[in-house]
Design an enzyme around this catalytic site. Structure first.
Site, PDB file in Angstrom:
ATOM      1  N   TYR A  18     -23.613 -41.738   9.405  1.00 39.06           N
ATOM      2  CA  TYR A  18     -23.346 -41.942  10.743  1.00 39.06           C
ATOM      3  C   TYR A  18     -22.432 -43.244  11.134  1.00 39.06           C
ATOM      4  CZ  TYR A  18     -27.451 -38.912  11.436  1.00 39.06           C
ATOM      5  OH  TYR A  18     -28.359 -37.766  11.501  1.00 39.06           O
ATOM      6  N   ASN A  63     -23.884 -30.751  18.717  1.00 38.09           N
ATOM      7  CA  ASN A  63     -22.916 -29.782  18.030  1.00 38.09           C
ATOM      8  C   ASN A  63     -23.259 -28.394  18.393  1.00 38.09           C
ATOM      9  OD1 ASN A  63     -21.264 -28.652  16.498  1.00 38.09           O
ATOM     10  ND2 ASN A  63     -22.184 -29.555  14.550  1.00 38.09           N
TER      11      ASN A  63
END
Length: 188
Positions: free
Chosen positions: A122, A145
């Site tokens: 990340y 997403n």
């Protein structure tokens, strides 16, 4: 009929297909694939998702008969290839209208730079988009997403080697990473 125009205005084609991780909801506009949804078993939940996406896009939703998909024929074929192990990159037109700003920037970077069989942390992904220290914001982008699997957010893991979270569930993430050879196949 030309798929870019319909006499009844803008439209969204959708279907539910089986996959190696359970039923998937797929939706597309003439611009490209716009939505992938995991665990698409509940008709009510699928319909609510489709209605919400169509409303957000100002489009009419239509579900073609199986095998009669126009906009979704290629995504359906490519998903089958992915789960069969013969496809490593989807290379599909994508309609990005369901995400904006930083989230879109992060997802597009992920799609561009993290290939099949690899992972990224990340924090590293945050640094790639010019936001060092933005690992948590990247996590939020992954969670929002609209195109998981195709824009492979399952490839984003914790910087310390942990698997991290996943909107489709951690077991689904493990199965996808195993399919791509990143993790060993789950025992159960």
């Amino acid at each position: 009929m030309d798929t870019t125009e319909r006499p009844d205005g803008p439209y969204l084609e959708w279907t539910v297909v089986p996959s190696g991780i359970g039923p998937l909801l797929l939706a597309a506009t003439p611009q490209g694939l716009v939505k992938v949804g995991f665990h698409a078993g509940s008709e009510d939940r699928v319909r609510a998702t489709v209605d919400a996406v169509a409303a957000r896009l100002g489009a009419r939703a239509r579900r073609p008969e199986p095998g009669a998909e126009v906009l979704l024929a290629e995504p359906v074929r490519r998903l089958a290839g992915y789960f069969a192990g013969s496809l490593r990159r989807f290379d599909l037109p994508l309609d990005w209208r369901l995400c904006t700003g930083f989230n879109r920037e992060v997802l597009q970077e992920l799609d561009r730079s993290v290939p099949y069989g690899s992972v990224v942390g990340y924090g590293e992904l945050a640094a790639r988009v010019g936001r060092p220290g933005g690992a948590q914001a990247v996590g939020h982008a992954m969670g929002s997403n609209p195109l998981p699997l195709v824009v492979a957010c399952h490839r984003v893991v914790e910087n310390d080697g942990g698997i991290g979270g996943f909107g489709g569930g951690v077991e689904t993430k493990r199965a996808l990473l195993a399919l791509e050879g990143v993790l060993p196949q789950p025992l159960f």
